[in-house]
Design a protein around this motif. Sequence first.
Motif, short mmCIF file in Angstrom:
data_model
loop_
_atom_site.label_atom_id
_atom_site.label_comp_id
_atom_site.label_asym_id
_atom_site.label_seq_id
_atom_site.Cartn_x
_atom_site.Cartn_y
_atom_site.Cartn_z
N GLY A 60 1.01 -1.10 0.05
CA GLY A 60 -0.09 -0.32 0.10
C GLY A 60 0.58 1.30 -0.01
O GLY A 60 0.93 2.29 0.75
N GLU A 83 0.72 -1.81 -4.87
CA GLU A 83 -0.73 -0.93 -4.82
C GLU A 83 -1.16 -0.72 -5.77
O GLU A 83 -0.98 -0.63 -6.87
N ASP A 110 -3.85 -6.41 -5.85
CA ASP A 110 -3.36 -6.35 -4.07
C ASP A 110 -2.45 -6.97 -3.18
O ASP A 110 -1.87 -8.52 -3.99
N ALA A 111 -1.93 -6.72 -2.77
CA ALA A 111 -0.41 -7.83 -2.29
C ALA A 111 -0.20 -8.88 -1.45
O ALA A 111 0.57 -9.33 -1.69
N LEU A 129 2.23 1.42 5.85
CA LEU A 129 1.79 2.20 6.68
C LEU A 129 1.06 3.17 5.93
O LEU A 129 0.26 3.47 4.90
N THR A 206 5.11 9.89 5.08
CA THR A 206 4.24 9.15 3.82
C THR A 206 3.26 10.30 3.93
O THR A 206 3.14 11.62 4.91
C1 LIG Z 1 -3.85 5.19 2.79
S1 LIG Z 1 -3.48 4.90 2.19
C2 LIG Z 1 -2.03 5.22 2.65
C3 LIG Z 1 -1.35 5.02 1.60
C4 LIG Z 1 0.32 5.34 1.63
N1 LIG Z 1 1.31 4.22 2.83
C5 LIG Z 1 0.86 6.98 2.60
O1 LIG Z 1 0.61 6.86 3.78
O2 LIG Z 1 0.38 7.42 2.33
C6 LIG Z 1 -3.34 2.82 2.11
C7 LIG Z 1 -3.43 2.41 0.85
O3 LIG Z 1 -2.68 0.47 0.72
C8 LIG Z 1 -3.40 0.85 -0.54
N2 LIG Z 1 -4.09 -1.04 -0.50
C9 LIG Z 1 -4.97 -0.99 0.51
N3 LIG Z 1 -5.12 -2.21 0.53
C10 LIG Z 1 -4.17 -2.96 0.23
C11 LIG Z 1 -3.91 -4.54 -0.80
N4 LIG Z 1 -5.04 -5.33 0.02
N5 LIG Z 1 -2.72 -4.22 -0.87
C12 LIG Z 1 -1.72 -3.00 -1.13
N6 LIG Z 1 -2.33 -1.95 -1.25
C13 LIG Z 1 -3.93 -2.29 -0.20
C14 LIG Z 1 -4.53 1.80 -0.48
O4 LIG Z 1 -5.30 1.76 -1.80
C15 LIG Z 1 -3.73 3.05 0.08
O5 LIG Z 1 -3.03 3.65 -0.98
#
Ligand SMILES: C[S@@+](CC[C@H](N)C(=O)[O-])C[C@H]1O[C@@H](n2cnc3c(N)ncnc32)[C@H](O)[C@@H]1O
Length: 229
Positions: A60, A83, A110-111, A129, A206
């Motif tokens: 993410g 992401e 999806d991770a 994060l 971030t």
């Molecule tokens: C609240 S944002 C935070 C983004 C970044 N880490 C920051 O701190 O600015 C959470 C991020 O996690 C991603 N995310 C949510 N579920 C995920 C998954 N299953 N696999 C990868 N990324 C995911 C979302 O698309 C989003 O961009």
Amino acid sequence: MNQRRIFHGRRYGRRLRPSRAQQLKAGLVTLSVDISAPTIDPHALFEGVGGIGEIWLEIGFGGGEHLAAQAAARPDVGFIGCEPFMNGVARLMSDIDARGLKNIRVHPDDARDLMDTLPDASISRCFILFPDPWPKRRHNNRRMVSRENLDGLARILANGATLRLASDHMEYVRWMLGHILDHNAFEWRCQGPKDWRQRPADALPTRYEEKALAKGDSCVYLHFQRRKR
Ligand SMILES: C[S@@+](CC[C@H](N)C(=O)[O-])C[C@H]1O[C@@H](n2cnc3c(N)ncnc32)[C@H](O)[C@@H]1O
């Protein structure tokens, strides 16, 4: 073929400028991780880069600011970023081009699907994060920190590997701590309040963190170590 999960977040935001869209397309062709095989060799993703030792994972990465800064600081590490939000992936691609970074690969989805394909003990550090807090109780089961995902992380993290998390959502912080301390694969690395109040010296804030700090909200940083198997 691995089983695909349901992703509940946003995949697209504002329409990309044509040049950004083109950069994204080209970046995805060269930097996407192919997860069609049951297992991937993460070091093989960096063939030809030279000097890559450890592999680190960011789940993410949002706009990728933290990931790009880490990769620039550690050219000896191979980074895999996950992401599903394509505007964020596009932003990272632009940063990769601008800085000429060679040590980042991307799973634009999806991770958890990527994690399924990583070998046991293949990752030396993982960052999660400011994950989406999904604050409504009926949505808590969408949280990235869950028993199932911790089992997956425990499998792919090497002995002694670091798991770094951060959040400004205090209920989720308590949830993360509860779930991770409950999982016998992880040990909390905390000697005092400084360890959870201060961002590690080697990390950039971030975008979400900056927003939280600008509002006057506190952020919590949690560091765990993968115990020896
Ligand atoms: C609240 S944002 C935070 C983004 C970044 N880490 C920051 O701190 O600015 C959470 C991020 O996690 C991603 N995310 C949510 N579920 C995920 C998954 N299953 N696999 C990868 N990324 C995911 C979302 O698309 C989003 O961009």
